[in-house]
Design an enzyme around this catalytic site. Structure first.
Site, short mmCIF file in Angstrom:
data_model
loop_
_atom_site.label_atom_id
_atom_site.label_comp_id
_atom_site.label_asym_id
_atom_site.label_seq_id
_atom_site.Cartn_x
_atom_site.Cartn_y
_atom_site.Cartn_z
N GLY A 156 1.41 -1.65 0.40
CA GLY A 156 0.04 -0.08 0.20
C GLY A 156 0.51 1.26 -0.20
O GLY A 156 2.41 1.46 -0.42
N ARG A 157 0.38 2.30 0.17
CA ARG A 157 1.23 3.15 -0.03
C ARG A 157 2.49 3.46 0.85
O ARG A 157 3.46 3.81 0.76
CB ARG A 157 0.44 4.59 1.27
CG ARG A 157 -1.30 5.30 0.04
CD ARG A 157 -1.82 6.10 1.33
NE ARG A 157 -2.81 4.76 1.70
CZ ARG A 157 -3.69 5.06 2.29
NH1 ARG A 157 -5.06 5.53 1.77
NH2 ARG A 157 -4.58 4.39 3.16
N ILE A 158 1.93 3.20 2.50
CA ILE A 158 3.33 3.17 3.46
C ILE A 158 4.38 2.00 2.58
O ILE A 158 5.49 2.23 2.53
CB ILE A 158 3.24 2.47 4.94
CG1 ILE A 158 1.94 3.39 5.24
CG2 ILE A 158 4.57 2.21 6.00
CD1 ILE A 158 1.50 3.07 6.31
N ARG A 179 -2.51 -8.32 -1.79
CA ARG A 179 -3.91 -8.77 -2.78
C ARG A 179 -3.51 -8.35 -3.89
O ARG A 179 -3.85 -9.21 -4.70
CB ARG A 179 -4.55 -8.41 -1.47
CG ARG A 179 -4.67 -8.83 -0.39
CD ARG A 179 -5.81 -8.00 -0.16
NE ARG A 179 -5.86 -7.22 0.38
CZ ARG A 179 -5.88 -5.66 1.24
NH1 ARG A 179 -7.37 -6.56 1.72
NH2 ARG A 179 -6.08 -4.59 1.63
N ILE A 238 6.62 -3.44 10.67
CA ILE A 238 5.89 -2.31 11.33
C ILE A 238 4.36 -2.08 11.11
O ILE A 238 3.91 -0.77 10.79
CB ILE A 238 6.83 -0.79 10.66
CG1 ILE A 238 6.34 -0.93 8.71
CG2 ILE A 238 7.72 -0.75 11.02
CD1 ILE A 238 6.79 0.52 8.16
N ALA A 239 3.57 -3.10 11.01
CA ALA A 239 2.41 -3.92 10.27
C ALA A 239 1.46 -3.28 11.54
O ALA A 239 0.88 -2.37 12.18
CB ALA A 239 2.14 -4.52 9.48
N ARG A 240 1.65 -4.78 11.70
CA ARG A 240 0.75 -4.96 13.63
C ARG A 240 0.81 -5.85 13.73
O ARG A 240 1.19 -6.94 13.13
CB ARG A 240 -0.64 -5.48 13.02
CG ARG A 240 -1.69 -4.12 12.77
CD ARG A 240 -2.04 -3.40 13.92
NE ARG A 240 -2.52 -2.23 13.87
CZ ARG A 240 -2.50 -1.15 13.97
NH1 ARG A 240 -1.11 -0.59 13.92
NH2 ARG A 240 -3.31 0.54 13.96
N GLU A 269 0.45 -6.52 22.18
CA GLU A 269 1.31 -5.16 22.55
C GLU A 269 0.27 -4.01 23.84
O GLU A 269 -0.91 -4.66 23.45
CB GLU A 269 1.61 -4.33 21.80
CG GLU A 269 0.18 -3.35 20.77
CD GLU A 269 1.05 -3.02 19.62
OE1 GLU A 269 1.92 -4.11 18.58
OE2 GLU A 269 1.25 -1.79 19.48
N HIS A 287 6.14 0.82 19.06
CA HIS A 287 4.85 1.41 18.17
C HIS A 287 4.98 3.00 17.98
O HIS A 287 4.31 3.84 18.25
CB HIS A 287 3.87 0.42 19.15
CG HIS A 287 2.41 0.59 17.95
ND1 HIS A 287 1.25 -0.13 18.21
CD2 HIS A 287 2.25 1.53 16.51
CE1 HIS A 287 0.47 0.88 16.75
NE2 HIS A 287 1.70 0.87 15.41
#
Ligand code: 8YV
Length: 331
Positions: A156-158, A179, A238-240, A269, A287
Site C-alpha cells: 500500500g502507500r507505506i 493482494r 511495522i504493520a501490526r 502489545e 509502536h
C-alpha cells in the site's frame, strides 16, 4: 444551544481538544487511562461521536449499547480495532487517518530495517555496558542494505514509501507481494517486481511487513514462513502485532534461522513476548513508527476534521465506510 457530546478516549494534543470544544461538549481523558470495554461503554453514554486510537475496540456489542453513536474517528490509519461491517450495518461512520503518516512511517520502517541489518541496538547495548575495549575485525558485522533485495509484504502507500527509499536511495532490488498488483506506472520508477509469497520469502534479504491486520493476515509469518527465509535475512514488522507469530519468531531468532528482526508492533502489545526481550538479534521499539511531532499533530487534526465534518453536516475527508454517508444522503 446544546452542543453534541463526544468522547476523546485518550489524551491528545490540547490544541486538538480545544478545537473540538468549539463544536462539541467534550469528555476527554487527560490522565490517558486506557479504558477497558466496560469503562469505554460507560464513558460513551450519551455521546454521538468518539475520537479513538488503536487501543479502543469498537465492536457490535458496544455499538448495540450506544445506538446514539454516529461516528467513530480513529487516530490511526489501521482500523483493526473497529468492526467495520458492524459499524456500517448500524449506520455508524468510521474514519481513519491515511496519507498524513505515510512518509514518516516509511522513514521509520527503513530506519528499523537498517538498524536491524547493521545491529545498531545490540552494539549500542554492548558499548553502554562498557564492554568495548578494542576494535575487532568482525565486531558486530551485519548485512548490507545497499544493493540487496528488499522484500515488501503489503504494498500500500507505506509499503511503496519503503520501496521508494530502498530503490532510489540505496540501489535495492525491490520485490513485493500484495493482494493486488501495482499498476505498471507505479512499479516502473522503483523497478518493483510482483512475486508470489513463496518467492518473496525465498529471495528477500530484508523483508518488511506493511500489510493491514485481519483474520486473513493473522500469523502470515509463522514457523513455516520463517523457515523459508534465508538464514542471513532480516524481518521488519511495522504493520501490526499478530501478523507475525512472535513465539515462532523468537525461536527462529534464537536458532539463527534468520539473522535478525526489527519489531515496532507485537502480539498483545504493550506486552512483549518474554523470549524476544532476552534475544540480542532483535531491535524492539514501542509502536512509534508514526511518531514524529508533525505527523502525530496531523493525525490528531485529521481525526478531529473527520469528527467535526461528520457531526456538523460537512464531508468527512477520510471515511472508511463512505457507504454510510451515501445512505444518509439518500435518506
Ligand atoms: C498509531 C498506527 O500510532 O496509524 C496506525 O495504524 O499503527 C499508528 O500510527 C496507533 O495505531 C495509535 O492509534
Amino acid at each position: 444551544m446544546k452542543l453534541p457530546k463526544i468522547l476523546v478516549a485518550r489524551a491528545v494534543f490540547p490544541e486538538t481538544v480545544a478545537r473540538l470544544r468549539t463544536h462539541f461538549e467534550v469528555e476527554d481523558n487527560p490522565s490517558d487511562t486506557v479504558f477497558d470495554a466496560a469503562e469505554l461503554s460507560r464513558r460513551l453514554q450519551g455521546k454521538v461521536g468518539a475520537f479513538t486510537t488503536g487501543s479502543e475496540r469498537i465492536d457490535a456489542a458496544l455499538l448495540d449499547a450506544h445506538p446514539q453513536l454516529r461516528v467513530v474517528a480513529n487516530m490511526a490509519v489501521g482500523y483493526n480495532n473497529f468492526d467495520i461491517p458492524a459499524c456500517t450495518a448500524r449506520g455508524v461512520l468510521a474514519t481513519n487517518t491515511p496519507d498524513v503518516l505515510t512518509e514518516t512511517t516509511a522513514d521509520f520502517g527503513f530506519a528499523l530495517m537498517m538498524a536491524t541489518a547493521r545491529r545498531m541496538a545490540e552494539s549500542e547495548a554492548f558499548l553502554r555496558r562498557g564492554e568495548w575495549t578494542k576494535w575487532t575485525y568482525d565486531m558486530f558485522t551485519g548485512s548490507d542494505v545497499h544493493g540487496s533485495t528488499l522484500g515488501i509484504l503489503g504494498m500500500g502507500r507505506i509499503g511503496q514509501g519503503v520501496a521508494r527509499r530502498g530503490a532510489l536511495g540505496f540501489g535495492m532490488r525491490v520485490i513485493y507481494h500484495n493482494r493486488s498488483r501495482l499498476l505498471p506506472e507505479q512499479e516502473a520508477p522503483i523497478g518493483a517486481r510482483y512475486v508470489d509469497k513463496a518467492t518473496l520469502l525465498r529471495e528477500a534479504d530484508h523483508l518488511v511487513l506493511v500489510l493491514p491486520y485481519s483474520a486473513s493476515s493473522h500469523h502470515a509469518i509463522g514457523a513455516a514462513e520463517l523457515a523459508a527465509m534465508k538464514p542471513t535475512a532480516t524481518l521488519t514488522n511495522i504493520a501490526r502485532g499478530g501478523i507475525v507469530d512472535d513465539a515462532a519468531l523468537a525461536q527462529a531468532l534464537r536458532e539463527r534461522r534468520i539473522a535478525a528482526a526489527g519489531l515496532d508492533v507485537f502480539e498483545g502489545e504493550p506486552r512483549v513476548h518474554p523470549d524476544l526481550l532476552t534475544l540480542p538479534n532483535v531491535v524492539l521499539t514501542p509502536h512509534i513508527a508514526s511518531a514524529s511531532v508533525a505527523t502525530r499533530r496531523a493525525m490528531a487534526e485529521l481525526a478531529a476534521d473527520n469528527l467535526i465534518a461528520a457531526l456538523t453536516g460537512g464531508v468527512p475527508p477520510t471515511p472508511i465506510n463512505p457507504e454510510v454517508l451515501a445512505q444518509k444522503g439518500a435518506a
